[in-house]
Scaffold this motif. Structure first.
Motif, PDB file in Angstrom:
ATOM      1  N   VAL A   1       0.842  -1.205   0.000  1.00  0.00           N
ATOM      2  CA  VAL A   1       0.000   0.000   0.000  1.00  0.00           C
ATOM      3  C   VAL A   1       0.872   1.248   0.000  1.00  0.00           C
ATOM      4  O   VAL A   1       0.644   2.192  -0.764  1.00  0.00           O
ATOM      5  CB  VAL A   1      -0.941   0.001   1.227  1.00  0.00           C
TER       6      VAL A   1
ATOM      7  N   CYS B   1      -0.777  -0.307   5.752  1.00  0.00           N
ATOM      8  CA  CYS B   1       0.058   0.339   4.725  1.00  0.00           C
ATOM      9  C   CYS B   1       1.281  -0.496   4.356  1.00  0.00           C
ATOM     10  O   CYS B   1       1.822  -0.353   3.255  1.00  0.00           O
ATOM     11  CB  CYS B   1       0.504   1.725   5.200  1.00  0.00           C
TER      12      CYS B   1
ATOM     13  N   CYS C   1      -7.434   2.591  -1.009  1.00  0.00           N
ATOM     14  CA  CYS C   1      -6.122   2.857  -1.614  1.00  0.00           C
ATOM     15  C   CYS C   1      -6.276   3.592  -2.944  1.00  0.00           C
ATOM     16  O   CYS C   1      -5.540   4.544  -3.235  1.00  0.00           O
ATOM     17  CB  CYS C   1      -5.357   1.550  -1.827  1.00  0.00           C
TER      18      CYS C   1
END
Length: 278
Positions: free
Chosen positions: A72, A100, A115
């Motif tokens: 991410v 993340c 995202c």
């Protein structure tokens, strides 16, 4: 057009700076195709797409646009907006530090949509194309997005079937229907009001023309065979060819399902809408 299916025919519209535009229309009318044309992913068979030199267009597509191995954070690091600034907004959308660091492909559909939204925001566009952005989002994240869009200084076009979301985030409506694209001022409520008014006016005009046609045909039936009236009857028949034709588009029928609220489910929607997310 795709084969014999015509999506747009003599259609035209414009989006101005700062406008928040909801895009509506029946399934298959061409809403997503319109976005792909604007994003340069599809080409018009004919016609022009005129854009400002200052245009920075961002497209939230329904398909994924990342490499399977990317985390991410790696995905978001490609944005114009600094990663630390995006992470601050990510926390409001439920993307904590642990999420993340994970590969995008390993997280849920809801996190992936978050995202994609963050990536779009991080490109700092001044015209966003949002195709069903609330898909897979829970209520609280939807409200974060709603709050962001309400304060967004750029322009956006938003495809959504959520009437309440459109009501709270848009100030114009673009209707894609029957090969045409029509823009209305105001939110979804104003659209329905204007739509009803226009249809009432068209129906009244169509009835008036129908009465005039019947009057002409009755005259021809009564006097067309009489020599003294034959020339006048022919003249009136020719006037039918010049008479205005009004097309009343069919009203699309939809189903409505009403689900009663639960007796006790924590915060109400109204309370969540008023929550401070700043």
């Amino acid at each position: 057009a795709y084969s014999t299916k015509i999506l747009f025919d003599e259609a035209s519209f414009a989006i101005n700076e700062g406008e928040h535009v909801g895009v509506i229309g029946p399934n298959g009318a061409g809403k997503t195709t319109l976005f792909k044309v604007l994003a340069g992913l599809e080409e018009l068979d004919s016609g022009d797409f005129v854009k400002s030199r200052a245009l920075r267009l961002g497209y939230l597509a329904q398909h994924d646009n990342w490499s399977p191995e990317a985390s991410v954070e790696e995905y978001l690091s490609k944005c114009v907006t600094p990663i630390w600034e995006l992470k601050s907004f990510a926390r409001k959308m439920g993307l904590n530090e642990e999420v993340c660091t994970k590969p995008i492909m390993s997280v849920s559909g809801g996190y992936r949509m978050r995202c994609k939204l963050l990536y779009l925001i991080g490109q700092e566009p001044n015209l966003m194309l949002l195709d069903e952005p609330t898909n897979y989002l829970d209520l609280e994240t939807t409200l974060v997005l709603e709050h962001f869009l309400q304060g967004y200084e750029g322009a956006f076009m938003l495809i959504s079937h959520d009437r309440e979301f459109l009501r709270r985030t848009t100030d114009h409506i673009v209707e894609v229907e029957s090969g045409d694209i029509t823009k209305y001022n105001g939110n979804i409520d104003d659209y329905f009001e204007q739509k009803d008014l226009l249809r009432s006016q068209l129906e009244a005009r169509a009835m008036s023309l129908q009465d005039k046609r019947k009057e002409v045909l009755d005259f021809v039936a009564r006097f067309g065979a009489k020599a003294s009236k034959a020339k006048q009857a022919q003249s009136r028949l020719k006037s039918l060819d010049r008479m205005e034709t009004i097309e009343l588009k069919p009203i699309h029928v939809g189903a409505s399902i009403k689900i009663p609220p639960p007796a006790h489910a924590g915060k109400s929607i109204a309370e969540l809408r008023n929550v401070d997310i700043g």
